[in-house]
Design a protein around this motif. Structure first.
Motif, short mmCIF file in Angstrom:
data_model
loop_
_atom_site.label_atom_id
_atom_site.label_comp_id
_atom_site.label_asym_id
_atom_site.label_seq_id
_atom_site.Cartn_x
_atom_site.Cartn_y
_atom_site.Cartn_z
N ALA A 61 0.93 -1.27 -0.11
CA ALA A 61 0.06 -0.10 0.00
C ALA A 61 0.73 1.23 0.12
O ALA A 61 0.49 2.19 -0.67
CB ALA A 61 -1.03 -0.03 1.30
N ALA A 118 1.93 1.76 -3.34
CA ALA A 118 1.16 2.10 -4.40
C ALA A 118 0.83 3.53 -3.93
O ALA A 118 0.25 4.41 -5.03
CB ALA A 118 -0.22 1.09 -3.73
N GLN A 132 3.38 5.43 -5.67
CA GLN A 132 3.17 5.34 -7.23
C GLN A 132 1.96 6.41 -7.56
O GLN A 132 1.95 7.09 -8.47
CB GLN A 132 2.73 3.90 -7.58
CG GLN A 132 2.92 3.72 -8.95
CD GLN A 132 2.33 2.46 -9.50
OE1 GLN A 132 1.75 1.84 -8.55
NE2 GLN A 132 2.38 1.99 -10.57
N GLU A 133 0.91 6.25 -6.88
CA GLU A 133 -0.29 7.12 -6.86
C GLU A 133 0.20 8.65 -6.91
O GLU A 133 -0.21 9.22 -7.82
CB GLU A 133 -1.47 6.67 -5.96
CG GLU A 133 -2.70 7.45 -6.24
CD GLU A 133 -3.72 7.09 -5.06
OE1 GLU A 133 -3.38 6.73 -4.15
OE2 GLU A 133 -4.74 7.96 -5.27
N LEU A 136 1.97 9.40 -10.19
CA LEU A 136 1.04 9.31 -11.32
C LEU A 136 0.23 10.58 -11.21
O LEU A 136 0.03 11.35 -12.16
CB LEU A 136 0.21 8.11 -11.06
CG LEU A 136 0.92 6.67 -11.61
CD1 LEU A 136 0.15 5.73 -11.46
CD2 LEU A 136 1.33 6.76 -13.04
N ASP A 138 -5.77 -0.33 2.69
CA ASP A 138 -4.67 -0.73 1.95
C ASP A 138 -5.26 -1.24 0.60
O ASP A 138 -4.33 -0.86 -0.30
CB ASP A 138 -3.92 -1.64 2.73
CG ASP A 138 -3.06 -0.92 3.71
OD1 ASP A 138 -3.18 0.30 3.89
OD2 ASP A 138 -2.36 -1.70 4.82
N LYS A 139 -5.98 -2.18 0.67
CA LYS A 139 -6.50 -2.85 -0.45
C LYS A 139 -7.07 -1.81 -1.43
O LYS A 139 -6.82 -1.90 -2.68
CB LYS A 139 -7.57 -3.69 -0.22
CG LYS A 139 -6.95 -5.00 0.39
CD LYS A 139 -8.27 -6.13 0.65
CE LYS A 139 -7.61 -7.33 1.28
NZ LYS A 139 -8.74 -8.40 1.75
N GLN A 155 -6.33 1.36 -1.82
CA GLN A 155 -4.96 2.08 -2.15
C GLN A 155 -4.29 1.21 -3.30
O GLN A 155 -4.13 1.96 -4.53
CB GLN A 155 -4.08 2.29 -1.00
CG GLN A 155 -2.81 3.02 -1.40
CD GLN A 155 -3.12 4.44 -1.68
OE1 GLN A 155 -3.43 4.99 -0.67
NE2 GLN A 155 -2.80 4.72 -2.84
N ILE A 156 -4.24 -0.01 -3.13
CA ILE A 156 -3.66 -0.56 -4.28
C ILE A 156 -4.59 -0.70 -5.34
O ILE A 156 -3.92 -0.66 -6.55
CB ILE A 156 -3.06 -2.25 -3.58
CG1 ILE A 156 -2.17 -2.21 -2.59
CG2 ILE A 156 -2.80 -3.10 -4.74
CD1 ILE A 156 -2.05 -3.45 -1.64
N ARG A 211 -6.84 1.35 -6.16
CA ARG A 211 -6.47 2.65 -6.97
C ARG A 211 -5.34 2.88 -7.51
O ARG A 211 -5.35 3.62 -8.83
CB ARG A 211 -6.71 3.87 -5.77
CG ARG A 211 -7.58 4.91 -6.14
CD ARG A 211 -7.86 5.84 -4.83
NE ARG A 211 -7.02 5.81 -3.91
CZ ARG A 211 -7.23 5.45 -2.67
NH1 ARG A 211 -8.53 5.16 -2.22
NH2 ARG A 211 -6.53 5.91 -1.87
N ALA A 212 -4.13 2.47 -7.16
CA ALA A 212 -3.09 2.64 -7.85
C ALA A 212 -2.97 1.87 -9.07
O ALA A 212 -2.47 2.52 -10.12
CB ALA A 212 -1.76 2.47 -6.95
N MET A 250 -5.14 3.56 -11.64
CA MET A 250 -4.34 4.86 -12.08
C MET A 250 -3.13 4.51 -13.14
O MET A 250 -3.05 5.05 -14.25
CB MET A 250 -3.71 5.62 -10.81
CG MET A 250 -4.86 6.43 -10.37
SD MET A 250 -4.13 7.71 -9.05
CE MET A 250 -3.49 8.92 -10.12
N GLU A 251 -2.65 3.44 -12.84
CA GLU A 251 -1.51 2.69 -13.73
C GLU A 251 -2.10 2.42 -15.26
O GLU A 251 -1.50 2.97 -16.19
CB GLU A 251 -0.80 1.88 -13.16
CG GLU A 251 0.58 1.43 -13.51
CD GLU A 251 1.21 0.31 -12.83
OE1 GLU A 251 0.54 -0.09 -11.72
OE2 GLU A 251 2.08 -0.25 -13.44
N ALA A 262 -2.96 5.82 -16.83
CA ALA A 262 -1.75 6.80 -16.88
C ALA A 262 -1.45 6.71 -18.62
O ALA A 262 -0.86 7.82 -18.90
CB ALA A 262 -0.81 6.35 -16.11
N THR A 279 -3.90 9.38 -19.51
CA THR A 279 -3.70 10.78 -18.77
C THR A 279 -2.15 11.55 -19.01
O THR A 279 -2.18 12.81 -19.12
CB THR A 279 -3.63 10.81 -17.19
OG1 THR A 279 -3.09 9.71 -16.69
CG2 THR A 279 -5.24 10.36 -16.77
#
Lengths: 213, 186
Positions: A69, A72, A75-76, A79, B57-58, B60-61, B63-64, B67-68, B71, B74
């Motif tokens: 996390a 992440a 990374q977020e 990004l 945390d889940k 967040q992961i 979301r990342a 976003m990836e 990306a 964007t």
């Protein structure tokens, strides 16, 4: 009635007394209570063991997820930053001030009685773009001042369609000393300098103070 | 049943027994069951407290990851912008680029020099250079066309200022000076 003698009555009584011995009964009761308590405690211990196992599992999950996390999140953030940069670059490109339409309008607005001798302009501001134009020139005709005035008003009218808060003012308007030949006739001249201000952009600029000349 | 006659010693034993019983009960609850119960509550609280953190945390992961995936879309502009900026020092390529551009537009002479650099905090990784482009002899219409082409073809350039002076020697020709802002990589 026959007489019956119980010669063992003392033994029987002693046995009964022994059976109903309060100490013995108390010991039984206490033992039962102790067994219950021990049982309950054992039950709670098993519960506790299960809970500890649950906690260990959950903590294991959390310990496994937390670094992921955090990575992440980093990374977020990166990004998001890159996304913002992309948007900002796009905004910069799209909010540029385009001079070509201004030049095109001026080409159309300048009548044949006017010669532009100098034209300058600059753009300032980031979100609200303020463009200042100075147009110096020479007008000719029977009433050269009127020709210059017509140019000034036509600039204000034409630019008002496309731009915001357009002002067009004379910085200078003087009768010229020279005469020019136009359509086979000698015409008097006037020199002028027109100052044009116009705005583009998303936000509404503060209303400029209009100068009267 | 005959009443039990208790002696003094027996009464003492009985009182002592009762005291011992209550002592044991107290010890059982206070020393065994109480701490165990408190520990259980603490463990339950820890489990409950970790639940939302794990969910967070889940999320967040996830979301990342999302976003990836996004990306690619964007950051399209950034990639395009980077592709538009040539490698190397801008002083090396920009004046040549401008000379070639204006030549293509029919303006033979264009002198370009760097006037400075403007700070731009909103564009990290990029900087804005200010250039002066001197066009000693241009006709107005080709010049306007060249400006139009420049604005259309070069989205990283912005004309910040311009000056056009009519030449006294040649009525058809003007002297133009452009101040260009250009976004380049740092």
């Amino acid at each position: 009635m026959a007489l019956r003698l119980n010669l063992y009555h003392e033994v029987i009584k002693a046995k009964a007394l022994k059976r109903r011995d309060p100490l013995k009964i108390s010991i039984y009761v206490l033992s039962a209570i102790a067994a219950l308590c021990a049982g309950w405690y054992l039950f709670q211990l098993v519960n506790m063991h299960n809970l500890t196992a649950d906690l260990k599992r959950v903590k294991g999950d959390y310990d496994k997820l937390e670094p992921l996390a955090k990575a992440a999140k980093k990374q977020e953030d990166a990004l998001t930053q890159q996304g913002k940069l992309s948007v900002q670059l796009e905004k910069r490109m799209e909010s540029r001030f385009y001079w070509a339409p201004v030049l095109a309008e001026i080409m159309q607005l300048v009548p044949r009685e006017v010669q532009i001798t100098r034209m300058g302009g600059d753009v300032t501001g980031d979100t609200i773009r303020r463009c200042t134009l100075t147009i110096d020139g020479l007008s000719a005709g029977t009433d050269p001042r009127k020709v210059a005035e017509d140019l000034r008003t036509s600039i204000a009218d034409k630019f008002s369609v496309k731009y915001k808060n357009v002002t067009s003012t004379f910085k200078m308007l003087e009768d010229g000393t020279e005469t020019v030949m136009l359509d086979g006739k000698q015409m008097s001249t006037a020199t002028f300098a027109i100052n044009v201000q116009l705005y583009t952009g998303d936000d509404k600029p503060a209303a400029p103070v209009r100068k009267k000349k | 049943m005959k009443d039990i006659q208790l002696g003094k010693e027996e009464i003492q034993k009985l009182v002592l027994g009762v005291l011992l019983f209550f002592g044991l009960i107290y010890s059982y609850f206070d020393l065994l069951l109480g701490p165990l119960s408190k520990h259980q509550d603490a463990v339950r609280l820890s489990i409950v407290a970790l639940g939302p953190e794990i969910d967070s945390d889940k999320a967040q992961i996830a979301r990342a990851k999302q976003m990836e995936k996004e990306a690619l879309i964007t950051q399209k502009t950034t990639r395009q912008v980077n592709a538009m900026i040539p490698e190397g020092s801008p002083v090396a390529w920009f004046p040549t680029h401008m000379t070639e551009f204006f030549k293509k537009q029919g303006i033979d002479k264009a002198l370009t020099r760097m006037n400075g650099e403007l700070p731009d905090k909103e564009l990290p990784g990029y900087r804005k250079l200010v250039w002066g482009v001197d066009l000693p002899k241009v006709e107005f219409v080709p010049f306007a066309e060249a400006v139009s082409a420049l604005e259309n073809e070069e989205p990283l350039f912005e004309i910040a200022a311009m000056q056009i002076d009519a030449s006294r020697e040649d009525v058809e020709a003007q002297h133009a000076l452009l101040t260009l802002n250009n976004i380049v990589r740092q």
